[in-house]
Design a protein around this motif. Structure first.
Motif, PDB file in Angstrom:
ATOM      1  N   TRP A  81      24.132-139.157  18.995  1.00  0.00           N
ATOM      2  CA  TRP A  81      23.418-138.875  19.421  1.00  0.00           C
ATOM      3  C   TRP A  81      23.246-137.683  19.432  1.00  0.00           C
ATOM      4  N   GLU A  82      21.772-136.933  19.362  1.00  0.00           N
ATOM      5  CA  GLU A  82      21.260-135.347  18.869  1.00  0.00           C
ATOM      6  C   GLU A  82      21.060-134.815  19.965  1.00  0.00           C
ATOM      7  N   ILE A  83      21.727-134.068  20.502  1.00  0.00           N
ATOM      8  CA  ILE A  83      20.993-132.864  21.923  1.00  0.00           C
ATOM      9  C   ILE A  83      20.012-132.236  21.209  1.00  0.00           C
ATOM     10  N   GLY A  84      18.294-132.483  21.641  1.00  0.00           N
ATOM     11  CA  GLY A  84      17.992-130.751  21.328  1.00  0.00           C
ATOM     12  C   GLY A  84      17.596-131.701  19.680  1.00  0.00           C
ATOM     13  N   ALA A  85      16.763-132.632  19.617  1.00  0.00           N
ATOM     14  CA  ALA A  85      16.665-133.187  18.495  1.00  0.00           C
ATOM     15  C   ALA A  85      15.840-132.817  17.551  1.00  0.00           C
ATOM     16  N   GLY A  86      14.452-132.529  18.359  1.00  0.00           N
ATOM     17  CA  GLY A  86      12.781-131.035  17.600  1.00  0.00           C
ATOM     18  C   GLY A  86      12.595-132.659  17.858  1.00  0.00           C
ATOM     19  N   TYR A  87      11.876-132.396  16.146  1.00  0.00           N
ATOM     20  CA  TYR A  87      11.121-133.345  15.798  1.00  0.00           C
ATOM     21  C   TYR A  87      11.539-134.381  14.980  1.00  0.00           C
ATOM     22  N   GLY A  88      12.666-134.461  14.819  1.00  0.00           N
ATOM     23  CA  GLY A  88      13.457-135.018  14.330  1.00  0.00           C
ATOM     24  C   GLY A  88      13.880-134.881  12.733  1.00  0.00           C
ATOM     25  N   HIS A 103      20.008-143.835  16.250  1.00  0.00           N
ATOM     26  CA  HIS A 103      20.063-141.988  16.713  1.00  0.00           C
ATOM     27  C   HIS A 103      19.745-142.006  18.545  1.00  0.00           C
ATOM     28  N   ILE A 104      21.081-142.042  18.854  1.00  0.00           N
ATOM     29  CA  ILE A 104      19.888-140.960  19.918  1.00  0.00           C
ATOM     30  C   ILE A 104      18.771-139.959  20.650  1.00  0.00           C
ATOM     31  N   LEU A 105      17.947-139.787  19.896  1.00  0.00           N
ATOM     32  CA  LEU A 105      17.346-138.914  19.952  1.00  0.00           C
ATOM     33  C   LEU A 105      17.120-137.273  21.471  1.00  0.00           C
ATOM     34  N   LEU A 106      16.612-137.307  22.053  1.00  0.00           N
ATOM     35  CA  LEU A 106      16.663-136.375  23.283  1.00  0.00           C
ATOM     36  C   LEU A 106      16.303-135.361  23.194  1.00  0.00           C
ATOM     37  N   LEU A 108      13.028-132.411  25.272  1.00  0.00           N
ATOM     38  CA  LEU A 108      12.049-132.444  26.158  1.00  0.00           C
ATOM     39  C   LEU A 108      10.688-133.363  26.115  1.00  0.00           C
ATOM     40  N   PRO A 109      10.321-134.191  26.777  1.00  0.00           N
ATOM     41  CA  PRO A 109       9.039-135.063  26.906  1.00  0.00           C
ATOM     42  C   PRO A 109       7.544-134.614  25.876  1.00  0.00           C
ATOM     43  N   GLU A 110       7.190-133.178  26.258  1.00  0.00           N
ATOM     44  CA  GLU A 110       6.360-132.754  25.033  1.00  0.00           C
ATOM     45  C   GLU A 110       7.288-132.708  23.764  1.00  0.00           C
ATOM     46  N   THR A 111       8.622-132.725  24.014  1.00  0.00           N
ATOM     47  CA  THR A 111       8.672-132.565  22.213  1.00  0.00           C
ATOM     48  C   THR A 111       8.500-133.854  21.553  1.00  0.00           C
ATOM     49  N   LEU A 112       9.104-134.793  22.513  1.00  0.00           N
ATOM     50  CA  LEU A 112       9.526-136.164  21.770  1.00  0.00           C
ATOM     51  C   LEU A 112       8.318-136.728  21.219  1.00  0.00           C
ATOM     52  N   THR A 113       7.187-136.323  21.768  1.00  0.00           N
ATOM     53  CA  THR A 113       6.099-136.528  21.670  1.00  0.00           C
ATOM     54  C   THR A 113       5.511-136.809  20.400  1.00  0.00           C
ATOM     55  N   TYR A 114       6.031-135.021  19.381  1.00  0.00           N
ATOM     56  CA  TYR A 114       6.208-135.122  18.129  1.00  0.00           C
ATOM     57  C   TYR A 114       6.880-135.620  16.969  1.00  0.00           C
ATOM     58  N   ILE A 145      21.553-150.149  22.647  1.00  0.00           N
ATOM     59  CA  ILE A 145      22.461-149.741  20.964  1.00  0.00           C
ATOM     60  C   ILE A 145      21.763-150.327  20.306  1.00  0.00           C
ATOM     61  N   GLU A 146      22.313-151.653  20.072  1.00  0.00           N
ATOM     62  CA  GLU A 146      22.330-153.165  19.776  1.00  0.00           C
ATOM     63  C   GLU A 146      20.951-153.607  18.515  1.00  0.00           C
ATOM     64  N   GLU A 147      19.936-152.903  19.838  1.00  0.00           N
ATOM     65  CA  GLU A 147      18.918-153.339  19.140  1.00  0.00           C
ATOM     66  C   GLU A 147      18.028-152.560  18.268  1.00  0.00           C
ATOM     67  N   TYR A 148      18.090-151.026  18.714  1.00  0.00           N
ATOM     68  CA  TYR A 148      17.125-150.380  17.924  1.00  0.00           C
ATOM     69  C   TYR A 148      17.657-149.246  16.970  1.00  0.00           C
ATOM     70  N   ASP A 149      17.128-148.932  15.869  1.00  0.00           N
ATOM     71  CA  ASP A 149      17.698-148.138  15.080  1.00  0.00           C
ATOM     72  C   ASP A 149      17.216-145.924  15.205  1.00  0.00           C
ATOM     73  N   PHE A 150      16.670-146.497  16.597  1.00  0.00           N
ATOM     74  CA  PHE A 150      16.230-144.791  17.506  1.00  0.00           C
ATOM     75  C   PHE A 150      15.586-144.534  18.327  1.00  0.00           C
ATOM     76  N   ILE A 151      15.938-144.290  19.311  1.00  0.00           N
ATOM     77  CA  ILE A 151      15.592-144.707  21.042  1.00  0.00           C
ATOM     78  C   ILE A 151      16.023-143.027  21.003  1.00  0.00           C
ATOM     79  N   LEU A 152      14.314-143.183  22.250  1.00  0.00           N
ATOM     80  CA  LEU A 152      13.925-140.983  21.963  1.00  0.00           C
ATOM     81  C   LEU A 152      13.736-141.836  23.749  1.00  0.00           C
ATOM     82  N   ILE A 153      14.561-140.747  24.062  1.00  0.00           N
ATOM     83  CA  ILE A 153      15.130-140.593  25.383  1.00  0.00           C
ATOM     84  C   ILE A 153      14.715-139.118  25.340  1.00  0.00           C
ATOM     85  N   PRO A 154      14.226-138.547  27.252  1.00  0.00           N
ATOM     86  CA  PRO A 154      14.070-137.693  28.669  1.00  0.00           C
ATOM     87  C   PRO A 154      15.430-136.830  28.613  1.00  0.00           C
ATOM     88  N   PRO A 155      16.122-135.734  28.343  1.00  0.00           N
ATOM     89  CA  PRO A 155      17.454-135.404  29.801  1.00  0.00           C
ATOM     90  C   PRO A 155      18.331-136.138  30.619  1.00  0.00           C
TER      91      PRO A 155
END
Length: 214
Positions: A81-88, A103-106, A108-114, A145-155
């Motif tokens: 779980w990466e908090i403040g993952a930025g652009y990845g 990888h759970i990438l957290l 802000l929503p606008e950053t998750l777009t990138y 978690i079992e199904e995905y390689d990357f999970i992009l989530i807001p706070p």
């Protein structure tokens, strides 16, 4: 060449970056440093040196990856779980060294777009979950978690991550930008979600100019 600086300044900065690369070779495993190259996603400015694309951020990430690989013993399919993952950027490199990870990438929503674009560009064959894919299934996050390689989530989705389900939490340069309220929010969830023997990897600096910050 960065048009804001012009050719001469860009050239000097490129030389400085190459020198920094060689300084990193003294502290980072050469197998890691020599295998890294900046992604073409976004067509960002890089220095081409010895067949690789160099950037200062890539060198930061090389130290982090070196630290993590040297100092952690992770299970066969670790959940990171990466908090403040930025652009990845860090997640891209870690995934290449720990291919079976989730990888759970957290951020802000606008950053998750990138981040969504960057991860999809670099991992076209991996399963990536966006909030729209899982919003109706948050109560079964363990199955997600079992199904995905990357999970992009807001706070706010942090509270749905199951207890003791994370093997490695990463926070680099984000908690030091938060108020105490938000830092305590994440510390609570880190404590709750980390598995026994799990790791918390933090690179943050203390701000003394504001009383509200750690």
């Amino acid at each position: 060449v960065n048009r804001d600086f012009g050719y001469y300044i860009s050239y000097l900065k490129a030389i400085d970056l190459v020198l920094e690369y060689h300084r990193h070779a003294k502290i980072v495993q050469k197998e890691i440093l020599f295998s890294l190259s900046e992604s073409y996603a976004g067509n960002n400015l890089c220095v081409h040196y010895r067949g690789i694309r160099l950037s200062l951020r890539l060198l930061f990430h090389s130290i982090m990856v070196d630290n993590l690989l040297k100092n952690t013993i992770l299970p066969k399919r670790p959940v990171i779980w990466e908090i403040g993952a930025g652009y990845g950027g860090l997640a891209r490199i870690l995934k290449s060294y720990i291919p079976n990870s989730c990888h759970i990438l957290l951020d802000l929503p606008e950053t998750l777009t990138y981040c969504a674009y960057f991860i999809a560009y670099n991992f076209p064959n991996k399963k990536v979950a966006y909030l729209s894919d899982i919003i109706d299934r948050l109560d079964e996050f363990d199955k997600i978690i079992e199904e995905y390689d990357f999970i992009l989530i807001p706070p706010w989705v942090s509270s749905y991550i199951p207890n003791s389900s994370i093997d490695l939490v990463i926070d680099t340069y984000s908690m030091s930008e938060m108020s105490k309220v938000y830092a305590k929010y994440y510390i609570k969830h880190i404590d709750r979600t980390l598995s026994i023997g799990g790791y918390f990897y933090s690179i943050n600096k203390r701000f003394k100019r504001e009383d509200d910050k750690y």
